[in-house]
Scaffold this motif. Structure first.
Motif, PDB file in Angstrom:
ATOM      1  N   THR A 308       0.727  -1.080   0.099  1.00  0.00           N
ATOM      2  CA  THR A 308      -0.168  -0.065   0.045  1.00  0.00           C
ATOM      3  C   THR A 308       0.869   1.301   0.144  1.00  0.00           C
ATOM      4  O   THR A 308       0.662   2.120  -0.814  1.00  0.00           O
ATOM      5  CB  THR A 308      -0.814  -0.122   1.404  1.00  0.00           C
ATOM      6  N   GLU A 351      -1.748   3.074  -8.679  1.00  0.00           N
ATOM      7  CA  GLU A 351      -3.229   2.837  -9.176  1.00  0.00           C
ATOM      8  C   GLU A 351      -3.902   3.807  -9.677  1.00  0.00           C
ATOM      9  O   GLU A 351      -4.878   3.909 -10.495  1.00  0.00           O
ATOM     10  CB  GLU A 351      -3.892   2.329  -7.718  1.00  0.00           C
ATOM     11  N   TRP A 361      -3.158  -4.096 -14.980  1.00  0.00           N
ATOM     12  CA  TRP A 361      -1.578  -4.159 -14.752  1.00  0.00           C
ATOM     13  C   TRP A 361      -0.942  -4.569 -16.227  1.00  0.00           C
ATOM     14  O   TRP A 361       0.423  -4.324 -16.448  1.00  0.00           O
ATOM     15  CB  TRP A 361      -1.356  -5.024 -13.764  1.00  0.00           C
ATOM     16  N   GLY A 441       2.585  -6.474  -2.857  1.00  0.00           N
ATOM     17  CA  GLY A 441       2.078  -6.864  -4.246  1.00  0.00           C
ATOM     18  C   GLY A 441       2.480  -6.442  -5.663  1.00  0.00           C
ATOM     19  O   GLY A 441       2.421  -7.192  -6.453  1.00  0.00           O
ATOM     20  N   ASN A 445       5.184  -7.526 -10.498  1.00  0.00           N
ATOM     21  CA  ASN A 445       5.334  -6.971 -11.676  1.00  0.00           C
ATOM     22  C   ASN A 445       6.655  -6.764 -12.562  1.00  0.00           C
ATOM     23  O   ASN A 445       7.614  -5.888 -11.741  1.00  0.00           O
ATOM     24  CB  ASN A 445       4.664  -5.417 -11.548  1.00  0.00           C
TER      25      ASN A 445
HETATM   26  P1  ADP Z   1      -0.475  -4.178   1.760  1.00  0.00           P
HETATM   27  O1  ADP Z   1       0.595  -3.247   1.860  1.00  0.00           O
HETATM   28  O2  ADP Z   1      -1.926  -3.775   1.915  1.00  0.00           O
HETATM   29  O3  ADP Z   1      -0.199  -5.613   2.236  1.00  0.00           O
HETATM   30  P2  ADP Z   1       0.290  -5.674  -0.709  1.00  0.00           P
HETATM   31  O4  ADP Z   1       1.728  -5.885  -0.644  1.00  0.00           O
HETATM   32  O5  ADP Z   1      -0.819  -6.732  -0.677  1.00  0.00           O
HETATM   33  O6  ADP Z   1      -0.370  -4.528   0.066  1.00  0.00           O
HETATM   34  O7  ADP Z   1       0.065  -4.816  -2.223  1.00  0.00           O
HETATM   35  C1  ADP Z   1      -1.403  -4.791  -2.957  1.00  0.00           C
HETATM   36  C2  ADP Z   1      -0.994  -4.114  -3.901  1.00  0.00           C
HETATM   37  O8  ADP Z   1      -0.340  -4.564  -4.933  1.00  0.00           O
HETATM   38  C3  ADP Z   1      -2.452  -3.626  -4.743  1.00  0.00           C
HETATM   39  O9  ADP Z   1      -3.003  -2.391  -4.158  1.00  0.00           O
HETATM   40  C4  ADP Z   1      -2.020  -3.359  -6.083  1.00  0.00           C
HETATM   41  O10 ADP Z   1      -1.794  -2.016  -6.218  1.00  0.00           O
HETATM   42  C5  ADP Z   1      -0.659  -3.942  -6.271  1.00  0.00           C
HETATM   43  N1  ADP Z   1      -0.553  -4.947  -7.216  1.00  0.00           N
HETATM   44  C6  ADP Z   1      -1.080  -6.346  -7.360  1.00  0.00           C
HETATM   45  N2  ADP Z   1      -0.641  -6.654  -8.532  1.00  0.00           N
HETATM   46  C7  ADP Z   1       0.230  -5.924  -9.424  1.00  0.00           C
HETATM   47  C8  ADP Z   1       0.883  -5.836 -10.341  1.00  0.00           C
HETATM   48  N3  ADP Z   1       0.783  -6.719 -11.494  1.00  0.00           N
HETATM   49  N4  ADP Z   1       1.534  -4.699 -10.669  1.00  0.00           N
HETATM   50  C9  ADP Z   1       1.530  -3.579 -10.124  1.00  0.00           C
HETATM   51  N5  ADP Z   1       0.862  -3.568  -8.723  1.00  0.00           N
HETATM   52  C10 ADP Z   1       0.129  -4.481  -8.531  1.00  0.00           C
END
Ligand code: ADP
Ligand code: XUL
Length: 548
Positions: A308, A351, A361, A441, A445
């Motif tokens: 996030t 995002e 994505w 997340g 990518n």
């Molecule tokens: P948190 O900090 O809430 O644990 P995460 O590490 O789970 O978050 O990351 C979630 C985020 O990852 C999503 O909000 C999205 O923006 C991003 N995300 C997921 N897949 C991709 C992708 N293929 N490319 C870029 N960003 C991505």
């Protein structure tokens, strides 16, 4: 084969990981999580935070908003539920040799004068949570999401001689969420509650105390999130302690090295859930534990988490401090130090750009593929939300030579800006970064990770570790146990399980890295201009574009 249990009490959940160790090989044999909101609805938490009306009860204050509290009783409830699960897991639990833990940093738990005696006499016929209210002098615990202590931060800063001195000594300037300012607020607004407090624990040392049935130490890693510890000595710093609250020194736990044996799992747990008298190794904060869980035990290797928010952290041999005051230095569980810098416009900003052009994505990655490194001198400063690093209260997106209509260029601009910002604001660590473990997340990518590799000129690996704090705690339990047995293993062996898969390696391209080396100072000039601290950098960007 010995088993090692690592627990992680985070903002929203309690996770447990059990490692089975055979010689120098470790593997995960148990991994479970309990969400506080779902498993314990009776506390009424939302994402682990108490509703403000119930928190405003006894002692807690809702003076100026921004408060965030959780419940020490709920954490105890979760601890019992999780240890019951471990006990019923089918593992040969008598082989559990040591337990350690990780907890959300900065939160504080206030115990009364009866607590120490009562903790050593917990009744195994009763649930743990039913015995907690009697040991608390404050029903709730302020946590790291609390931002209500600006005046306390200012008072402590002034009393110790300024922000630079506080940062130099404790590793961070005063931050609202840090424990010292939180303690000052309680002592000032509820002097009776403060007078009834005999011991103030961090979340980590509170939970360790529940395991050993005695007053557990705090480790230097978590203590460095308090604005109260002298980083260089690893002891409480008198000037900060005295500036924070009256007779606070008497109320703080001892600081002992992270690998210390805090005690043995108490008779309460042995009788109540049937676990053996395992060693309990001092708990630490989630960031120091993640450092171990991601495998960062040498200088030059860092983790960049693209969640996030975006965060960079890594080991430092020396306690170098960020002169700009946005980064943090914590003690590391290895006895060294770690630097950490957090950026709030992470996935959120990516995002916002993605949504603006209706991209998936895959489209986003394609835009990175078809645009050149350096983006032909088109730069974005992507402050869609208030930013932590650098501090920006009023969000605003700035564009230099960049038209909002050019979708692909905007995608490249946001990703390049974020990576250059991370690189620029990690320079204070004075670490030559050769390897990056990417987590979170957006680490899924590949094209984003290629920009990261090219900007940093470093090899980037996708980390395979998901619960890095709980894994780090289990690895610390193993490490502490080998030390206590007189057969210590080097950290490099302990963290081998966190080694990322070589197949995920993304290497930097020398020509593109050269482009970013040239662009980075111009990016920094754009940032300074956007902050109102420097001249318009457009001419420099034009020169860059015409050479590229
Ligand atoms: P948190 O900090 O809430 O644990 P995460 O590490 O789970 O978050 O990351 C979630 C985020 O990852 C999503 O909000 C999205 O923006 C991003 N995300 C997921 N897949 C991709 C992708 N293929 N490319 C870029 N960003 C991505
Ligand atoms: C670090 C911080 C958070 C908490 C909770 O300074 O506030 O990372 O440790 O995760």
């Amino acid at each position: 084969m010995k088993l090692y249990l690592g627990l992680d009490s985070s903002t929203q959940s309690l996770t447990a990981i059990v490692l089975e160790v055979n010689g120098t090989d470790a593997r995960v044999v148990f991994d479970a999580s309990l969400s506080f909101d779902e498993a314990f609805p009776q506390y009424g938490t939302d994402h682990g935070v108490l509703p403000s009306a119930s928190a405003a009860h006894d002692g807690a204050d809702v003076r100026d908003g921004g408060e965030a509290f959780s419940s020490p009783t709920m954490w105890a409830d979760a601890l019992e539920a999780m240890l019951t699960r471990v006990s019923a897991s089918g593992l040969d639990i008598n082989r559990i040799a040591a337990i350690s833990g990780s907890a959300q940093q900065h939160g504080s738990v206030y115990l009364n004068g009866d607590a120490e005696r009562m903790l050593s006499h917990l009744d195994p016929a009763q649930p743990l949570a039913s015995q907690i209210p009697a040991i608390l002098s404050r029903r709730v615990a302020p946590i790291w999401l609390d931002s209500s202590t600006s005046s306390e931060c200012a008072e402590i800063t002034a009393a110790v001689g300024g922000a630079a001195i506080l940062a130099q000594r404790t590793g961070s300037r005063a931050f609202e969420r840090f424990t010292g300012p939180q303690i000052r607020k309680f002592a000032t607004l509820d002097p009776t509650g403060y007078a009834a407090t005999a011991r103030i624990h961090l979340v980590s040392s509170y939970l360790a105390s529940l395991l050993v049935g005695a007053d557990a130490p705090v480790d230097p890693g978590d203590a460095s999130g308090a604005n109260l510890m002298d980083l260089a000595t690893g002891h409480w710093w008198d000037a900060a302690v005295d500036a924070t609250a009256p007779r606070l020194a008497d109320r703080l736990p001892a600081i002992l090295p992270s690998w210390s044996v805090a005690g043995t799992l108490s008779l309460y747990w042995q009788a109540r859930v049937g676990l053996p008298p395992a060693r309990v190794i001092a708990w630490s904060g989630d960031n120091p534990c993640s450092l171990i869980g991601v495998g960062l035990v040498r200088e030059g290797r860092v983790a960049v988490s693209l969640g996030t928010s975006d965060t960079i952290f890594g080991l430092m041999k020396e306690p170098r401090v960020d002169p700009s005051g946005t980064g943090h230095v914590f003690a590391a569980p290895t006895g060294e130090y770690m630097g950490l810098t957090c950026f709030s416009n992470g996935s959120l900003a990516r995002e916002r750009v993605q949504d603006a052009y209706g991209f998936t994505w895959t489209d986003f990655s394609r835009a990175l593929e078809i645009t050149p490194a350096g983006n032909q001198g088109r730069v974005m400063i992507p402050w869609f939300e208030p930013e932590i690093t650098p501090a920006v209260a009023e969000p605003r997106v700035h564009r230099y030579r960049l038209s909002p209509d050019d979708a692909a260029a905007n995608v490249r601009a946001v990703v390049e800006a974020q990576q250059m910002s991370i690189a620029a604001h990690a320079q204070w660590m004075s670490v030559t970064i050769d390897t990056i473990h990417a987590t979170g997340g957006a680490a899924a990518n590949k094209e984003i990770l290629q920009v990261m590799a090219d900007v940093f000129g470093a090899e980037v690996y996708r980390s395979t570790v998901s619960n890095s704090a709980a894994l780090g705690a289990a690895l610390r339990a193993w490490h502490g146990d080998t030390l206590a047995e007189g057969t210590p293993l080097p950290w490099s062996t302990i963290v081998a399980i966190a080694e990322p898969n070589v197949a995920s390696r993304i290497s930097p391209n020398a020509a593109r890295h050269a482009v970013y080396r040239e662009l980075l100072p111009i990016y920094e000039a754009c940032e300074a201009h956007a902050l109102g601290r420097g001249p318009d950098p457009t001419a420099a960007l034009e020169r860059f574009a015409s050479r590229a």
